[in-house]
Scaffold this active site. Structure first.
Site, mmCIF file in Angstrom:
data_model
loop_
_atom_site.group_PDB
_atom_site.id
_atom_site.type_symbol
_atom_site.label_atom_id
_atom_site.label_comp_id
_atom_site.label_asym_id
_atom_site.label_seq_id
_atom_site.Cartn_x
_atom_site.Cartn_y
_atom_site.Cartn_z
ATOM 1 C CB CYS A 1 -2.596 1.342 -2.896
ATOM 2 S SG CYS A 1 -2.626 3.006 -3.546
ATOM 3 C CG HIS B 1 -7.071 6.534 3.314
ATOM 4 N ND1 HIS B 1 -6.249 6.245 2.261
ATOM 5 C CD2 HIS B 1 -6.252 6.827 4.351
ATOM 6 C CE1 HIS B 1 -4.986 6.361 2.645
ATOM 7 N NE2 HIS B 1 -4.958 6.711 3.897
ATOM 8 C CB CYS C 1 -9.738 5.615 -1.722
ATOM 9 S SG CYS C 1 -8.363 6.175 -0.687
ATOM 10 C CD GLU D 1 -2.537 8.440 5.769
ATOM 11 O OE1 GLU D 1 -1.674 8.635 6.624
ATOM 12 O OE2 GLU D 1 -2.686 7.362 5.181
ATOM 13 C CG ASP E 1 -1.986 1.090 1.125
ATOM 14 O OD1 ASP E 1 -2.802 1.014 0.188
ATOM 15 O OD2 ASP E 1 -1.998 2.020 1.946
ATOM 16 C CB SER E 2 0.325 4.697 -1.146
ATOM 17 O OG SER E 2 -0.929 4.918 -0.548
#
Lengths: 281, 281
Positions: B75, B188, B186, B154, B12-13
């Site tokens: 990701c 997130h 995404c 984040e 993942d990033s």
């Protein structure tokens, strides 16, 4: 190439440093500039000291190869962690934004109650706090990390309903603190200056180091007889580590260039330089 | 080492992929995992295709050296641009989030009016749009880039007054579009799922590919006789390209680990691996 006709190097994590370039254009209108924005790895503000220093040294090394006579580190986060190492290791003078910001801030405050607004990494570095405490032990400092400001501004979200609320979210802690000056310790923040002013109130002076930074550069160039006196328009060359299209778009927000010739190139990686000649108009 | 006792690799990033790991823990509780988060260069969502592909290949190569039997690219941005190249070049199977996301979305919609919410890069890649148009030419697709969602999440800003306004800022364009399903494209976004649901209304199903992704991994492991049957608790090893402290903090939000042994290490750069043994408790 004559020593004085060498360009000034400007380094930033992205496009924020263009607010510093704007001042260089005003104060040093005859100087050529090579600008490097590390857009493939930005933002720096939420990364570790070690990583920030490594990125900053790589950027400086790239600019040195462009035969610059002076390096300006426009990014506060990069300046916070990298400026000492750069000043020690580079064969040319290095101007950061920290010292100019500190000086202007302390000239501006009367009450010695001051705020520092910056990225998480800049605030965590304590670089401003340490400088102030050393020289002005009676100053009362309020450091405020504002991690969402830079990404929000990068996305152009500067005039939404929630922009003001995000500004208030971070700055409401400064109410009743009786500060009379606040340092905008991130190159992006001037773009939401009016909202910050509104939130902190008219009695708080907002300090931007960009102009002092350009003035320091001028001073050094004149005293070292390295100022450029060319009569032709200056050449501005831009490099970004990620592709140039988005950089170009954002550039139009931060630094609408009108009268200078500008070149935009990709810098793919430290070891793998690929450049595309592309005139920016 | 027996072939079936090799770990699963998750790339993942940053920390978003931990929402995928959560599903792996449920569905494949006996599998060891090596996770790599490219925190020194995140976010990917605002970077160029070429840079995203380069970063993804570097990450995959690092994980391959850890002797993984299967790679999951958690990701969406990395999956959007890198999955074809990875599937072509890697000697092991590669599972991305795109195909699972696509399948689940199309199983869920009845009206064939659907939204894709993702980073700018994921939306720009058109990877979902192309897949849907190819198989369901009559579908009406509404792609919505939401560039501030990932940085906001984040920073842990998921329950502020402005969080809802930012969600509305991006999603109000979907009102009156009569969609009945929206893909959270995404890793997130599941963390603001309830706000997204509130904004889009109860009639819109929100689709997360993470579970299907873990199920696909299980299917492949079973059919290839590569599933792990160890009776001891699995070993989870985490690498991040930036320092581990912040990763660890965020990990507690995304993936509160309780019953597995976890190791956290720094991966400083592709060519300069430095690791610190540190038990995460």
């Amino acid at each position: 190439m004559m020593a004085n006709s060498r360009p000034i190097g400007v380094f930033d994590s992205g496009v924020g440093g263009l607010t510093v370039l704007r001042e260089i254009e005003q104060i040093l209108p005859r100087e050529d500039v090579v600008y490097l924005g590390d857009t493939a790895r930005m933002p720096y503000g939420n990364k570790s000291p070690e990583t920030i220093v490594r990125y900053t040294l790589e950027g400086a090394s790239f600019l040195l190869d462009k035969n610059i006579k002076l390096l300006i580190v426009a990014c506060h986060t990069a300046s916070s962690y990298g400026i000492d190492i750069l000043q020690e290791q580079l064969p040319i003078p290095v101007i950061g934004v920290i010292q100019p910001g500190f000086e202007l801030l302390m000239q501006s405050t009367r009450s010695m109650r001051i705020a520092i607004l910056g990225t998480e990494a800049t605030i965590r570095s304590k670089v401003y706090q340490n400088l102030i405490e050393e020289h002005y032990p009676k100053a009362k400092i309020f450091p405020v990390p504002c991690p969402l400001f830079a990404p929000m501004i990068e996305e152009g979200l500067v005039d939404q309903v929630f922009t003001k609320q995000i500004v208030e979210h971070y700055l409401s802690c400064l109410r009743n603190k009786k500060i009379d000056a606040a340092l905008l310790a991130c190159t992006h923040y001037p773009l939401i200056r009016s909202l910050i002013q509104e939130t902190l109130g008219e009695n708080v002076q907002l300090i931007e180091p960009a102009r002092v930074c350009a003035e320091q550069a001028k001073e050094w160039l004149v005293s070292s007889s390295l100022a450029n006196f060319q009569s032709t328009p200056p050449r501005y060359e831009f490099f970004s580590t990620d592709e140039t299209d988005k950089f170009k778009q954002k550039m139009e927000i931060f630094f609408p260039v009108r009268h200078v010739s500008v070149f935009l190139r990709d810098w793919k990686s430290v070891n793998n330089l690929k450049s595309c000649n592309q005139t920016f108009t």
